[in-house]
Write a protein that holds these residues in place. Structure first.
Motif, short mmCIF file in Angstrom:
data_model
loop_
_atom_site.label_atom_id
_atom_site.label_comp_id
_atom_site.label_asym_id
_atom_site.label_seq_id
_atom_site.Cartn_x
_atom_site.Cartn_y
_atom_site.Cartn_z
N ARG A 27 27.82 25.21 56.37
CA ARG A 27 29.04 24.75 55.72
C ARG A 27 28.76 23.52 54.86
O ARG A 27 29.27 23.41 53.75
N ASN A 30 27.12 24.59 51.69
CA ASN A 30 28.05 25.29 50.81
C ASN A 30 29.01 24.34 50.10
O ASN A 30 29.32 24.54 48.93
N VAL A 31 29.48 23.30 50.80
CA VAL A 31 30.41 22.38 50.13
C VAL A 31 29.68 21.54 49.08
O VAL A 31 30.25 21.24 48.03
N ALA A 34 29.34 23.71 46.13
CA ALA A 34 30.61 23.87 45.42
C ALA A 34 30.84 22.70 44.46
O ALA A 34 31.31 22.90 43.33
N VAL A 35 30.51 21.49 44.89
CA VAL A 35 30.67 20.32 44.02
C VAL A 35 29.74 20.45 42.83
O VAL A 35 30.12 20.23 41.67
N ALA A 50 36.64 19.11 45.21
CA ALA A 50 35.54 19.62 46.03
C ALA A 50 34.81 18.48 46.73
O ALA A 50 34.36 18.62 47.86
N SER A 53 36.69 17.43 49.96
CA SER A 53 36.42 18.31 51.10
C SER A 53 34.98 18.17 51.57
O SER A 53 34.69 18.20 52.77
N ALA A 54 34.05 17.95 50.62
CA ALA A 54 32.65 17.77 50.99
C ALA A 54 32.47 16.49 51.80
O ALA A 54 31.71 16.47 52.78
N LYS A 56 34.65 15.08 53.73
CA LYS A 56 35.19 15.32 55.07
C LYS A 56 34.19 16.10 55.93
O LYS A 56 33.93 15.73 57.08
N VAL A 57 33.62 17.15 55.37
CA VAL A 57 32.69 17.99 56.12
C VAL A 57 31.42 17.20 56.46
O VAL A 57 30.92 17.27 57.59
#
Length: 87
Positions: A27, A30-31, A34-35, A50, A53-54, A56-57
């Motif tokens: 995950r 993947n984040v 995505a960025v 993005a 969320s990145a 946070k992950v």
């Protein structure tokens, strides 16, 4: 394979932890991807959302000790710098 009851249980637990850790690491990758994809497409607004969320992950993975906290901080910093340059 282990023979003692406690060793068998520990092996079961380690398999579950390994699966959980692999899922989180996937995950994270993947984040980050995505960025980077949003940046290469030239969409700064999508890259910023993005990045949220990145962040946070990455922070959650660092809190759970799945990745080192300095690795998470480095990734967030590099992504933020890339977004600021794109603006």
């Amino acid at each position: 394979m282990a023979n003692h009851k406690s060793a068998i249980k520990r092996h079961r637990q380690s398999l579950l932890a390994r699966a959980r850790n692999r899922a989180v690491k996937t995950r994270v990758r993947n984040v980050i991807k995505a960025v980077r994809a949003a940046l290469s497409a030239g969409d700064a607004a999508a890259a910023e959302t993005a990045l949220l969320s990145a962040t946070k992950v990455l922070d959650k993975a660092a809190t759970k000790k799945i990745i080192h906290w300095k690795t998470a901080a480095r990734n967030i910093s590099r992504l933020s710098t890339a977004i600021n340059k794109a603006k």
